[in-house]
Design a protein around this motif. Structure first.
Motif, PDB file in Angstrom:
ATOM      1  N   GLY A   1      67.273  39.001  44.575  1.00  0.00           N
ATOM      2  CA  GLY A   1      66.457  39.665  45.456  1.00  0.00           C
ATOM      3  C   GLY A   1      65.570  40.597  44.890  1.00  0.00           C
ATOM      4  O   GLY A   1      64.407  40.865  44.910  1.00  0.00           O
ATOM      5  N   GLU A   2      66.252  41.547  43.731  1.00  0.00           N
ATOM      6  CA  GLU A   2      65.286  42.597  42.987  1.00  0.00           C
ATOM      7  C   GLU A   2      64.543  41.697  42.025  1.00  0.00           C
ATOM      8  O   GLU A   2      63.366  42.393  41.998  1.00  0.00           O
ATOM      9  N   VAL A   3      64.926  40.668  41.568  1.00  0.00           N
ATOM     10  CA  VAL A   3      63.894  40.102  40.765  1.00  0.00           C
ATOM     11  C   VAL A   3      62.715  39.518  41.635  1.00  0.00           C
ATOM     12  O   VAL A   3      61.821  39.507  40.973  1.00  0.00           O
ATOM     13  N   GLY A   4      62.879  39.041  42.837  1.00  0.00           N
ATOM     14  CA  GLY A   4      61.891  38.537  43.556  1.00  0.00           C
ATOM     15  C   GLY A   4      61.145  39.764  43.968  1.00  0.00           C
ATOM     16  O   GLY A   4      59.674  39.438  43.722  1.00  0.00           O
ATOM     17  N   LYS A   5      61.585  40.819  44.379  1.00  0.00           N
ATOM     18  CA  LYS A   5      60.785  42.071  44.581  1.00  0.00           C
ATOM     19  C   LYS A   5      59.828  42.611  43.369  1.00  0.00           C
ATOM     20  O   LYS A   5      58.775  42.772  43.513  1.00  0.00           O
ATOM     21  N   GLY A   6      60.287  42.372  42.174  1.00  0.00           N
ATOM     22  CA  GLY A   6      59.481  42.617  40.887  1.00  0.00           C
ATOM     23  C   GLY A   6      58.509  41.882  40.717  1.00  0.00           C
ATOM     24  O   GLY A   6      57.514  42.184  40.396  1.00  0.00           O
ATOM     25  N   ILE A   7      58.708  40.307  40.985  1.00  0.00           N
ATOM     26  CA  ILE A   7      57.552  39.710  40.764  1.00  0.00           C
ATOM     27  C   ILE A   7      56.620  39.756  41.791  1.00  0.00           C
ATOM     28  O   ILE A   7      55.296  39.843  41.384  1.00  0.00           O
ATOM     29  N   THR A   8      56.991  40.160  43.247  1.00  0.00           N
ATOM     30  CA  THR A   8      55.813  40.353  44.133  1.00  0.00           C
ATOM     31  C   THR A   8      55.156  41.788  43.523  1.00  0.00           C
ATOM     32  O   THR A   8      53.879  41.711  43.930  1.00  0.00           O
ATOM     33  N   ALA A   9      56.041  42.739  43.178  1.00  0.00           N
ATOM     34  CA  ALA A   9      55.176  44.060  42.864  1.00  0.00           C
ATOM     35  C   ALA A   9      54.221  43.611  41.641  1.00  0.00           C
ATOM     36  O   ALA A   9      53.079  44.185  41.541  1.00  0.00           O
ATOM     37  N   PHE A  10      54.447  42.904  40.810  1.00  0.00           N
ATOM     38  CA  PHE A  10      53.891  42.625  39.543  1.00  0.00           C
ATOM     39  C   PHE A  10      52.607  41.849  39.841  1.00  0.00           C
ATOM     40  O   PHE A  10      51.481  42.275  39.691  1.00  0.00           O
ATOM     41  N   LYS A  11      52.539  41.094  40.647  1.00  0.00           N
ATOM     42  CA  LYS A  11      51.564  40.042  41.201  1.00  0.00           C
ATOM     43  C   LYS A  11      50.635  40.960  42.180  1.00  0.00           C
ATOM     44  O   LYS A  11      49.248  40.907  41.761  1.00  0.00           O
ATOM     45  N   ARG A  12      51.129  41.834  42.761  1.00  0.00           N
ATOM     46  CA  ARG A  12      50.261  42.847  43.643  1.00  0.00           C
ATOM     47  C   ARG A  12      49.518  43.792  42.532  1.00  0.00           C
ATOM     48  O   ARG A  12      48.341  44.177  42.694  1.00  0.00           O
ATOM     49  N   GLY A  13      50.325  44.240  41.708  1.00  0.00           N
ATOM     50  CA  GLY A  13      49.386  45.143  40.518  1.00  0.00           C
ATOM     51  C   GLY A  13      48.538  44.281  39.959  1.00  0.00           C
ATOM     52  O   GLY A  13      47.431  45.032  39.768  1.00  0.00           O
ATOM     53  N   VAL A  14      48.664  43.241  39.559  1.00  0.00           N
ATOM     54  CA  VAL A  14      47.511  42.469  38.769  1.00  0.00           C
ATOM     55  C   VAL A  14      46.287  42.359  39.779  1.00  0.00           C
ATOM     56  O   VAL A  14      45.317  42.211  39.248  1.00  0.00           O
ATOM     57  N   LYS A  15      46.893  41.922  40.938  1.00  0.00           N
ATOM     58  CA  LYS A  15      45.610  41.786  41.990  1.00  0.00           C
ATOM     59  C   LYS A  15      44.793  42.872  42.173  1.00  0.00           C
ATOM     60  O   LYS A  15      43.502  42.854  42.139  1.00  0.00           O
ATOM     61  N   ASP A  16      45.322  44.162  42.221  1.00  0.00           N
ATOM     62  CA  ASP A  16      44.915  45.402  42.681  1.00  0.00           C
ATOM     63  C   ASP A  16      44.042  45.694  41.462  1.00  0.00           C
ATOM     64  O   ASP A  16      42.739  46.354  41.404  1.00  0.00           O
ATOM     65  N   SER A  17      44.546  45.323  40.089  1.00  0.00           N
ATOM     66  CA  SER A  17      43.510  46.022  38.813  1.00  0.00           C
ATOM     67  C   SER A  17      42.522  44.829  38.722  1.00  0.00           C
ATOM     68  O   SER A  17      41.341  45.471  38.459  1.00  0.00           O
TER      69      SER A  17
ATOM     70  N   ASP B   1      40.756  43.486  41.381  1.00  0.00           N
ATOM     71  CA  ASP B   1      39.906  43.796  42.232  1.00  0.00           C
ATOM     72  C   ASP B   1      39.274  45.030  41.725  1.00  0.00           C
ATOM     73  O   ASP B   1      38.244  45.216  42.238  1.00  0.00           O
ATOM     74  N   GLU B   2      39.824  46.110  40.951  1.00  0.00           N
ATOM     75  CA  GLU B   2      39.282  47.402  40.844  1.00  0.00           C
ATOM     76  C   GLU B   2      38.277  47.276  39.747  1.00  0.00           C
ATOM     77  O   GLU B   2      37.237  47.830  39.571  1.00  0.00           O
ATOM     78  N   VAL B   3      38.638  46.123  38.729  1.00  0.00           N
ATOM     79  CA  VAL B   3      37.616  45.807  37.940  1.00  0.00           C
ATOM     80  C   VAL B   3      36.086  45.244  38.184  1.00  0.00           C
ATOM     81  O   VAL B   3      35.104  45.496  37.950  1.00  0.00           O
ATOM     82  N   GLU B   4      36.534  44.153  39.310  1.00  0.00           N
ATOM     83  CA  GLU B   4      35.366  43.702  39.864  1.00  0.00           C
ATOM     84  C   GLU B   4      34.426  44.323  40.669  1.00  0.00           C
ATOM     85  O   GLU B   4      33.347  44.295  40.688  1.00  0.00           O
ATOM     86  N   THR B   5      35.125  45.515  41.395  1.00  0.00           N
ATOM     87  CA  THR B   5      34.112  46.529  41.863  1.00  0.00           C
ATOM     88  C   THR B   5      33.550  47.582  41.326  1.00  0.00           C
ATOM     89  O   THR B   5      32.576  48.096  41.675  1.00  0.00           O
ATOM     90  N   ALA B   6      34.274  47.857  40.095  1.00  0.00           N
ATOM     91  CA  ALA B   6      33.629  48.757  39.271  1.00  0.00           C
ATOM     92  C   ALA B   6      32.227  48.406  38.833  1.00  0.00           C
ATOM     93  O   ALA B   6      31.405  49.387  38.408  1.00  0.00           O
ATOM     94  N   GLY B   7      31.917  47.326  38.506  1.00  0.00           N
ATOM     95  CA  GLY B   7      30.727  46.717  38.159  1.00  0.00           C
ATOM     96  C   GLY B   7      29.595  46.592  39.346  1.00  0.00           C
ATOM     97  O   GLY B   7      28.379  46.908  38.926  1.00  0.00           O
ATOM     98  N   THR B   8      29.822  46.921  40.408  1.00  0.00           N
ATOM     99  CA  THR B   8      29.156  46.760  41.599  1.00  0.00           C
ATOM    100  C   THR B   8      28.730  48.067  42.234  1.00  0.00           C
ATOM    101  O   THR B   8      27.779  48.411  43.017  1.00  0.00           O
ATOM    102  N   GLU B   9      29.593  49.099  41.777  1.00  0.00           N
ATOM    103  CA  GLU B   9      29.300  50.682  42.495  1.00  0.00           C
ATOM    104  C   GLU B   9      27.955  50.933  41.663  1.00  0.00           C
ATOM    105  O   GLU B   9      27.477  50.857  40.410  1.00  0.00           O
ATOM    106  N   PRO B  10      26.913  51.729  42.704  1.00  0.00           N
ATOM    107  CA  PRO B  10      25.871  52.299  42.008  1.00  0.00           C
ATOM    108  C   PRO B  10      26.059  53.388  41.141  1.00  0.00           C
ATOM    109  O   PRO B  10      26.851  54.034  41.376  1.00  0.00           O
TER     110      PRO B  10
END
Length: 82
Positions: free
Chosen positions: A31-47, A49-58
């Motif tokens: 269960g802890e391994v599953g939570k870690g994998i989920t948190a890792f995927k969420r962190g990768v997705k957030d980063s 998304d942040e990189v993609e939106t950084a180029g579009t900001e005025p």
């Protein structure tokens, strides 16, 4: 080295691990391994998304605050210099 373990060897290892640690400990560990994998995927997705939106900001504008005089001032020499 691990090429010749095969299915019977893996089953034997799984049984030994189950006997040593118990079913409850292994399920909580997985269960802890599953939570870690989920948190890792969420962190990768957030980063990404942040990189993609950084180029579009005025770009920020150069704004002069109203209390600052936009005219350059001249420096007057001091008369009392030694």
């Amino acid at each position: 080295m691990l090429n010749n373990i095969g299915l019977p060897g893996l089953l034997l290892i799984a049984v030994v691990v189950l006997v040593l640690f118990g079913r409850g400990k292994i399920s909580s560990l997985m269960g802890e391994v599953g939570k870690g994998i989920t948190a890792f995927k969420r962190g990768v997705k957030d980063s990404t998304d942040e990189v993609e939106t950084a180029g579009t900001e005025p770009a920020p504008r150069d704004v002069i605050p109203p209390h600052v005089n936009p005219q350059p001032t001249t420096i007057q020499p001091e008369k009392d210099r030694i």
